[in-house]
Design a protein around this motif. Sequence first.
Motif, PDB file in Angstrom:
ATOM      1  N   GLY A   1       0.788  -1.229   0.000  1.00  0.00           N
ATOM      2  CA  GLY A   1       0.000   0.000   0.000  1.00  0.00           C
ATOM      3  C   GLY A   1       0.815   1.271   0.000  1.00  0.00           C
ATOM      4  O   GLY A   1       0.290   2.338   0.286  1.00  0.00           O
ATOM      5  N   ARG A   2       2.096   1.166  -0.315  1.00  0.00           N
ATOM      6  CA  ARG A   2       2.963   2.351  -0.355  1.00  0.00           C
ATOM      7  C   ARG A   2       3.124   2.749  -1.827  1.00  0.00           C
ATOM      8  O   ARG A   2       3.793   2.051  -2.587  1.00  0.00           O
ATOM      9  N   PHE A   3       2.510   3.840  -2.224  1.00  0.00           N
ATOM     10  CA  PHE A   3       2.515   4.235  -3.627  1.00  0.00           C
ATOM     11  C   PHE A   3       3.256   5.545  -3.877  1.00  0.00           C
ATOM     12  O   PHE A   3       3.240   6.049  -4.982  1.00  0.00           O
ATOM     13  N   LYS A   4       3.846   6.122  -2.860  1.00  0.00           N
ATOM     14  CA  LYS A   4       4.652   7.331  -3.026  1.00  0.00           C
ATOM     15  C   LYS A   4       6.102   6.909  -2.794  1.00  0.00           C
ATOM     16  O   LYS A   4       6.520   6.700  -1.659  1.00  0.00           O
ATOM     17  N   LEU A   5       6.840   6.777  -3.900  1.00  0.00           N
ATOM     18  CA  LEU A   5       8.171   6.191  -3.849  1.00  0.00           C
ATOM     19  C   LEU A   5       9.212   7.152  -4.395  1.00  0.00           C
ATOM     20  O   LEU A   5       8.975   7.842  -5.379  1.00  0.00           O
TER      21      LEU A   5
ATOM     22  N   THR B   1       6.381   0.304 -12.235  1.00  0.00           N
ATOM     23  CA  THR B   1       6.070   0.810 -10.904  1.00  0.00           C
ATOM     24  C   THR B   1       5.372   2.162 -10.990  1.00  0.00           C
ATOM     25  O   THR B   1       4.420   2.422 -10.242  1.00  0.00           O
ATOM     26  N   GLN B   2       5.826   3.007 -11.917  1.00  0.00           N
ATOM     27  CA  GLN B   2       5.178   4.316 -12.076  1.00  0.00           C
ATOM     28  C   GLN B   2       3.708   4.132 -12.477  1.00  0.00           C
ATOM     29  O   GLN B   2       2.832   4.805 -11.932  1.00  0.00           O
ATOM     30  N   ARG B   3       3.447   3.247 -13.389  1.00  0.00           N
ATOM     31  CA  ARG B   3       2.057   2.986 -13.808  1.00  0.00           C
ATOM     32  C   ARG B   3       1.227   2.505 -12.631  1.00  0.00           C
ATOM     33  O   ARG B   3       0.092   2.937 -12.440  1.00  0.00           O
ATOM     34  N   ASN B   4       1.799   1.605 -11.839  1.00  0.00           N
ATOM     35  CA  ASN B   4       1.080   1.065 -10.685  1.00  0.00           C
ATOM     36  C   ASN B   4       0.825   2.158  -9.647  1.00  0.00           C
ATOM     37  O   ASN B   4      -0.252   2.225  -9.062  1.00  0.00           O
ATOM     38  N   CYS B   5       1.803   3.012  -9.424  1.00  0.00           N
ATOM     39  CA  CYS B   5       1.648   4.076  -8.427  1.00  0.00           C
ATOM     40  C   CYS B   5       0.615   5.114  -8.871  1.00  0.00           C
ATOM     41  O   CYS B   5      -0.165   5.619  -8.067  1.00  0.00           O
TER      42      CYS B   5
ATOM     43  N   GLU C   1       3.040   8.321  -6.776  1.00  0.00           N
ATOM     44  CA  GLU C   1       3.973   8.577  -7.866  1.00  0.00           C
ATOM     45  C   GLU C   1       5.352   8.054  -7.475  1.00  0.00           C
ATOM     46  O   GLU C   1       5.677   7.965  -6.300  1.00  0.00           O
ATOM     47  N   LEU C   2       6.142   7.722  -8.477  1.00  0.00           N
ATOM     48  CA  LEU C   2       7.539   7.366  -8.267  1.00  0.00           C
ATOM     49  C   LEU C   2       8.378   8.529  -8.797  1.00  0.00           C
ATOM     50  O   LEU C   2       8.176   8.963  -9.924  1.00  0.00           O
ATOM     51  N   VAL C   3       9.257   9.062  -7.970  1.00  0.00           N
ATOM     52  CA  VAL C   3      10.131  10.154  -8.402  1.00  0.00           C
ATOM     53  C   VAL C   3      11.583   9.709  -8.292  1.00  0.00           C
ATOM     54  O   VAL C   3      11.916   8.801  -7.529  1.00  0.00           O
ATOM     55  N   LEU C   4      12.444  10.337  -9.063  1.00  0.00           N
ATOM     56  CA  LEU C   4      13.857   9.973  -9.124  1.00  0.00           C
ATOM     57  C   LEU C   4      14.714  11.071  -8.530  1.00  0.00           C
ATOM     58  O   LEU C   4      14.411  12.255  -8.681  1.00  0.00           O
ATOM     59  N   VAL C   5      15.811  10.671  -7.876  1.00  0.00           N
ATOM     60  CA  VAL C   5      16.714  11.623  -7.233  1.00  0.00           C
ATOM     61  C   VAL C   5      18.136  11.379  -7.703  1.00  0.00           C
ATOM     62  O   VAL C   5      18.568  10.227  -7.836  1.00  0.00           O
ATOM     63  N   SER C   6      18.858  12.457  -7.933  1.00  0.00           N
ATOM     64  CA  SER C   6      20.288  12.403  -8.257  1.00  0.00           C
ATOM     65  C   SER C   6      20.574  11.413  -9.381  1.00  0.00           C
ATOM     66  O   SER C   6      21.389  10.502  -9.235  1.00  0.00           O
ATOM     67  N   VAL C   7      19.920  11.603 -10.485  1.00  0.00           N
ATOM     68  CA  VAL C   7      20.107  10.713 -11.630  1.00  0.00           C
ATOM     69  C   VAL C   7      21.469  11.021 -12.268  1.00  0.00           C
ATOM     70  O   VAL C   7      21.716  12.153 -12.678  1.00  0.00           O
ATOM     71  N   PRO C   8      22.366  10.032 -12.357  1.00  0.00           N
ATOM     72  CA  PRO C   8      23.662  10.261 -12.996  1.00  0.00           C
ATOM     73  C   PRO C   8      23.487  10.688 -14.461  1.00  0.00           C
ATOM     74  O   PRO C   8      22.521  10.287 -15.124  1.00  0.00           O
TER      75      PRO C   8
END
Length: 111
Positions: A39-43, A64-68, A75-82
Amino acid sequence: MEITTQEFKHCDLFKVNGRVDSATAPGFSKALENATNNGRFKLVVDMSALEYMSSAGFRALLATQRNCKRYNRGELVLVSVPARIREALELAGFTELFKTFDDPLEAVGSF
């Protein structure tokens, strides 16, 4: 590949270390799936220690983004993308699908 998870009140933070390729992507996908099954959809996925991500890893992010986002749950968000991975995301047209942040605290605070 190593994944560490931190659970916050409003979201989960995943820090991915190493390579996500065809051999390790199922484990990466499973870790994200476990969160959504609970039940955790904010990632938040912190990619600062990520060395490489193959198309299998991108598929895991996309699924995962579609599922969230289904039923507007999160929503799934990304951090510090190389830079190299950001270029691959741009070529695949994925940059429009994911919010990106430079700082994990900013990403966690966005929820």
